[in-house]
Design a protein around this motif. Structure first.
Motif, mmCIF file in Angstrom:
data_model
loop_
_atom_site.group_PDB
_atom_site.id
_atom_site.type_symbol
_atom_site.label_atom_id
_atom_site.label_comp_id
_atom_site.label_asym_id
_atom_site.label_seq_id
_atom_site.Cartn_x
_atom_site.Cartn_y
_atom_site.Cartn_z
ATOM 1 N N LEU A 144 0.825 -1.208 0.000
ATOM 2 C CA LEU A 144 0.000 0.000 0.000
ATOM 3 C C LEU A 144 0.860 1.260 0.000
ATOM 4 C CD1 LEU A 144 -2.822 -1.061 2.479
ATOM 5 C CD2 LEU A 144 -3.118 -0.435 0.085
ATOM 6 N N LEU A 145 2.005 1.206 0.654
ATOM 7 C CA LEU A 145 2.926 2.344 0.636
ATOM 8 C C LEU A 145 3.402 2.633 -0.788
ATOM 9 C CD1 LEU A 145 5.086 1.662 3.826
ATOM 10 C CD2 LEU A 145 3.617 3.635 3.429
ATOM 11 N N VAL A 146 3.709 1.578 -1.523
ATOM 12 C CA VAL A 146 4.145 1.757 -2.908
ATOM 13 C C VAL A 146 3.001 2.270 -3.764
ATOM 14 C CG1 VAL A 146 5.014 0.565 -4.951
ATOM 15 C CG2 VAL A 146 5.948 0.000 -2.706
ATOM 16 N N TRP A 151 -1.150 6.208 -6.652
ATOM 17 C CA TRP A 151 -2.599 6.053 -6.616
ATOM 18 C C TRP A 151 -3.134 6.849 -5.437
ATOM 19 C CZ3 TRP A 151 -5.164 0.547 -7.209
ATOM 20 C CH2 TRP A 151 -6.470 0.707 -7.650
ATOM 21 N N LYS A 152 -4.059 7.763 -5.688
ATOM 22 C CA LYS A 152 -4.544 8.663 -4.643
ATOM 23 C C LYS A 152 -5.698 8.092 -3.836
ATOM 24 C CE LYS A 152 -1.582 11.748 -5.834
ATOM 25 N NZ LYS A 152 -0.400 11.971 -4.969
ATOM 26 N N ALA A 156 -13.884 5.409 -3.018
ATOM 27 C CA ALA A 156 -14.026 4.322 -2.046
ATOM 28 C C ALA A 156 -13.961 2.969 -2.732
ATOM 29 C CB ALA A 156 -15.346 4.477 -1.293
ATOM 30 N N VAL A 157 -14.432 2.894 -3.975
ATOM 31 C CA VAL A 157 -14.382 1.633 -4.720
ATOM 32 C C VAL A 157 -12.934 1.225 -4.978
ATOM 33 C CG1 VAL A 157 -15.029 0.491 -6.869
ATOM 34 C CG2 VAL A 157 -16.632 2.060 -5.771
ATOM 35 N N GLU A 158 -12.092 2.188 -5.314
ATOM 36 C CA GLU A 158 -10.678 1.889 -5.536
ATOM 37 C C GLU A 158 -10.032 1.358 -4.257
ATOM 38 O OE1 GLU A 158 -8.994 5.516 -6.857
ATOM 39 O OE2 GLU A 158 -9.928 5.447 -8.839
ATOM 40 N N PHE A 240 -4.559 12.547 1.950
ATOM 41 C CA PHE A 240 -5.863 12.998 2.441
ATOM 42 C C PHE A 240 -6.668 13.604 1.298
ATOM 43 C CE2 PHE A 240 -3.949 13.859 6.917
ATOM 44 C CZ PHE A 240 -3.745 12.490 7.057
ATOM 45 N N GLU A 241 -7.121 12.746 0.394
ATOM 46 C CA GLU A 241 -7.904 13.237 -0.739
ATOM 47 C C GLU A 241 -9.400 13.210 -0.452
ATOM 48 O OE1 GLU A 241 -6.749 14.579 -3.420
ATOM 49 O OE2 GLU A 241 -4.632 14.222 -2.990
#
Length: 300
Positions: A144-146, A151-152, A156-158, A240-241
């Motif tokens: 997830l860090l990578v 990827w922002k 919520a689906v993403e 924080f998008e």
């Protein structure tokens, strides 16, 4: 020629009525279980309708920064003078939608792989379980860090898609163990003896027998998804998008000093109470489902 169809249809309708009555009896037996259902319905309503009750850009009051709880602001305001309750309600949609998508992907993918591997055994079982084992060895946090660098996760689906693809391994293992046990039962042997196809046996014989187990795993997956995404946003792993409970916790602790100052404490406690209440509702409903689908636990 129509009589057997009518009887079969009547029998299925009677079974559905008896099942609904049994569910109602189990829920009514303990008021805490009804409370759990009410809590989950309340959160579903809050996630679906709640954000529509507020404007897209929440109003700010520069004269009421970190205002204490009051009738106007039940949980006070944040560092921008925005109502904390409004932030909890509007941020619930992202959290709950992500949890739902995660649970669906986790349960559907894990159940499909586990059922097929456990029923077919042999080469298919070996291949699918090796894939499952490799998936279980992949560390989710570094991945997830990578991904967060490119990827922002604005949708919520993403977010749910990524968490679901990272979380199905445990369900697949558990479902495989259940299917290995069920495939030796008499009703499965009878279906195989009749020459019924594998898809029919899995879909009509094994899957309904495992429905309670799958349903409870789905609720547990919802809880795990909420903890995972809130924790990632709280730690600042993800950008924080979007407004959600994890962002609120991060800003209240690292930006407002909620752990050392009482001013930002309501800002931190509001999302924590929401998470605690949601978890309580899921635990109470899972307790009811355990009794609904396990006759040995039903009280006379």
């Amino acid at each position: 020629m129509t009589a057997p169809i009518v009887v079969a249809g009547g029998s299925r309708a009677a079974l559905r009525r008896n099942f609904r009555r049994g569910v109602w009896r189990v829920l009514r037996r303990k008021p805490s279980r009804m409370l759990g259902v009410v809590i989950l319905i309340g959160f579903a309503f809050m996630g679906a309708v709640g954000p529509l009750l507020y404007p897209e850009r929440l109003p700010r009051d520069d004269d009421a920064l970190y205002a204490p709880p009051s009738w106007e602001h039940p949980f006070g305001t944040d560092f921008e003078g925005t109502d904390v309750l409004a932030l909890v309600v509007t941020g619930s949609r992202y959290v709950l939608m992500t949890a739902l998508v995660t649970a669906l992907i986790t349960v559907v993918l894990g159940t499909a792989i586990g059922l097929f591997a456990g029923f077919r055994r042999g080469r298919w079982d070996s291949v699918l379980m090796r894939i499952t084992d490799m998936k279980l060895t992949i560390p989710a946090l570094p991945l997830l860090l990578v991904l967060s660098t490119v990827w922002k996760f604005e949708s919520a689906v993403e977010m749910g898609l990524v968490l679901g693809l990272l979380g199905w391994g445990g369900v697949a293992r558990a479902v495989r163990a259940q299917s290995l046990s069920l495939r030796e039962r008499g009703f499965v042997e009878a279906a195989r003896g009749l020459g019924l196809p594998t898809t029919h046996i899995i879909g009509r014989e094994l899957l309904p027998s495992m429905a309670p187990f799958i349903a409870m795993n789905m609720l547990i997956a919802v809880t795990g998804a909420v903890y995972a995404q809130v924790g990632l946003f709280f730690l600042g792993v993800l950008p924080f998008e979007a407004n959600n409970w994890g962002v609120m916790l991060n800003l209240s602790v690292f930006g407002g000093g909620a752990l050392t100052s009482t001013a930002a404490l309501p800002y931190m406690m509001a999302p924590l109470l929401a998470i605690l209440l949601l978890t309580l509702g899921i635990v109470l409903v899972v307790d009811a489902m355990d009794e609904i689908f396990n006759p040995r636990l039903r009280e006379e």
